[in-house]
Write an enzyme that holds these catalytic residues in place. Structure first.
Site, PDB file in Angstrom:
ATOM      1  N   GLU A 163      35.232  49.722  42.463  1.00 42.60           N
ATOM      2  CA  GLU A 163      35.243  48.321  42.051  1.00 42.60           C
ATOM      3  C   GLU A 163      33.928  47.650  42.428  1.00 42.60           C
ATOM      4  OE1 GLU A 163      38.709  45.522  42.551  1.00 42.60           O
ATOM      5  OE2 GLU A 163      37.276  44.556  43.921  1.00 42.60           O
ATOM      6  N   ASP A 180      43.612  33.944  41.115  1.00 38.35           N
ATOM      7  CA  ASP A 180      43.807  32.956  42.169  1.00 38.35           C
ATOM      8  C   ASP A 180      43.640  31.545  41.619  1.00 38.35           C
ATOM      9  OD1 ASP A 180      44.119  34.977  44.098  1.00 38.35           O
ATOM     10  OD2 ASP A 180      41.931  35.149  44.317  1.00 38.35           O
ATOM     11  N   SER A 195      37.407  56.169  41.605  1.00 35.79           N
ATOM     12  CA  SER A 195      36.958  55.027  40.807  1.00 35.79           C
ATOM     13  C   SER A 195      36.428  53.984  41.775  1.00 35.79           C
ATOM     14  CB  SER A 195      38.092  54.471  39.944  1.00 35.79           C
ATOM     15  OG  SER A 195      39.255  54.234  40.719  1.00 35.79           O
ATOM     16  N   PHE A 254      39.357  39.247  55.169  1.00 33.05           N
ATOM     17  CA  PHE A 254      39.913  39.643  53.875  1.00 33.05           C
ATOM     18  C   PHE A 254      41.399  39.976  54.023  1.00 33.05           C
ATOM     19  CE2 PHE A 254      39.345  42.902  50.187  1.00 33.05           C
ATOM     20  CZ  PHE A 254      39.989  42.022  49.320  1.00 33.05           C
ATOM     21  N   HIS A 295      40.740  54.770  44.725  1.00 33.77           N
ATOM     22  CA  HIS A 295      39.976  53.650  44.166  1.00 33.77           C
ATOM     23  C   HIS A 295      39.294  52.907  45.308  1.00 33.77           C
ATOM     24  CE1 HIS A 295      38.986  50.576  41.188  1.00 33.77           C
ATOM     25  NE2 HIS A 295      39.351  49.651  42.065  1.00 33.77           N
TER      26      HIS A 295
END
Length: 285
Positions: free
Chosen positions: A9, A101, A7, A211, A259
């Protein structure tokens, strides 16, 4: 090993150039036959409308099963559930339910006065509808808000599963052992839903480190040494090798679904999927 399910994102575009990048990414990766694709929400809910537009476009034009991110930020309960209604009318059958967030300029997360106080409350409300698969976030390394406690993260994931979550997607990590330790702790806690490892193909080493600092991912010394030795010229090749090895280590440990966080850049993710045996017809090579 059998070919894994995958999958992807994506994030919603904010301008015309970014729109072209998203559609190019979807066009490149859709033929691999992903089980689903997800579309993120901007920090503080800033891309709510853009996310909705991207979700419906990906579903309608690329025939993809799209899981729409949804947060508790800056919206009342009624406003949030209206978004779920709109997704359902558009044919969306999956939600990635998150706390979200803090809005820009706000030091700490705080619930909207009339909103959901946590992702658990959001999950419960969506689950009551009975028409959505609910995916949630999971943290194989301590979430920045958990005060360094992996046990607290596992316990909170259990609350989300008990509230109605049907699967979890982890934050990215560098070592397969990190995922396996987390998976074992989840099983011991009675969590019985699928936990999908989140994979970050490293498009930029500097970006990946930034990140990692934001989300609490440990950057191991071996990765720092490897990228220092590779330099800018060897960064792309090293990133592919590291990602393929991580995926294969996960598969050797029984993982059947990967993912990928694509950052709307398909090339590296596509190359890794090819190395794993996936081809554009969605079948194994």
């Amino acid at each position: 090993m059998s070919t894994p399910a995958v999958s992807f994102e994506f994030f919603p575009p904010r301008n015309l150039d970014a729109s072209f990048r998203l559609w190019d990414t979807a066009r490149a990766l859709a033929p691999l036959g992903p089980e689903f694709v997800s579309v993120t929400y901007g920090a503080g809910g800033t891309t709510r409308q853009l996310t909705h537009e991207a979700v419906t476009a990906l579903s309608n034009h690329y025939n993809l099963n799209v899981a729409a991110h949804l947060t508790c930020v800056d919206a009342s309960r009624d406003e949030t559930m209206q978004i779920v209604d709109e997704y359902a009318k558009a044919g969306v059958k999956e939600i990635v339910a998150l706390r979200g967030d803090a809005p820009k300029g706000q030091a700490e997360w705080a619930a909207h006065p009339e909103g959901f106080a946590s992702s658990v409350e959001l999950i419960e409300a969506i689950a009551k509808r009975g028409d959505m698969k609910i995916r949630v976030g999971a943290y194989p390394e301590p979430h920045p808000d958990s005060n360094g406690s992996s046990a607290a993260d596992v316990a909170f994931l259990k609350r989300k599963v008990d509230a109605g979550a049907t699967s979890a997607i982890t934050q990215f990590f560098f070592d397969a052992g990190t995922f396996f330790r987390f998976r074992d702790a989840c099983v011991a806690a009675g969590i019985d839903v699928p936990i999908l490892p989140g994979i970050l193909p490293i498009q930029s080493w500097a970006g990946a480190r930034k990140f990692a600092a934001l989300c609490g991912t440990n950057v191991p010394d071996w990765a720092i040494d490897a990228f220092d030795a590779a330099g800018k010229e060897g960064e792309a090749k090293l990133a592919e090798e590291i990602c393929v090895k991580l995926c294969n280590d996960l598969r050797s440990g029984g993982v059947e679904h990967l993912h990928f966080y694509t950052l709307n850049k398909p090339e590296l993710t596509l190359a890794v999927c090819h190395e794993l045996g996936l081809r554009e017809d969605g079948l194994a090579a």
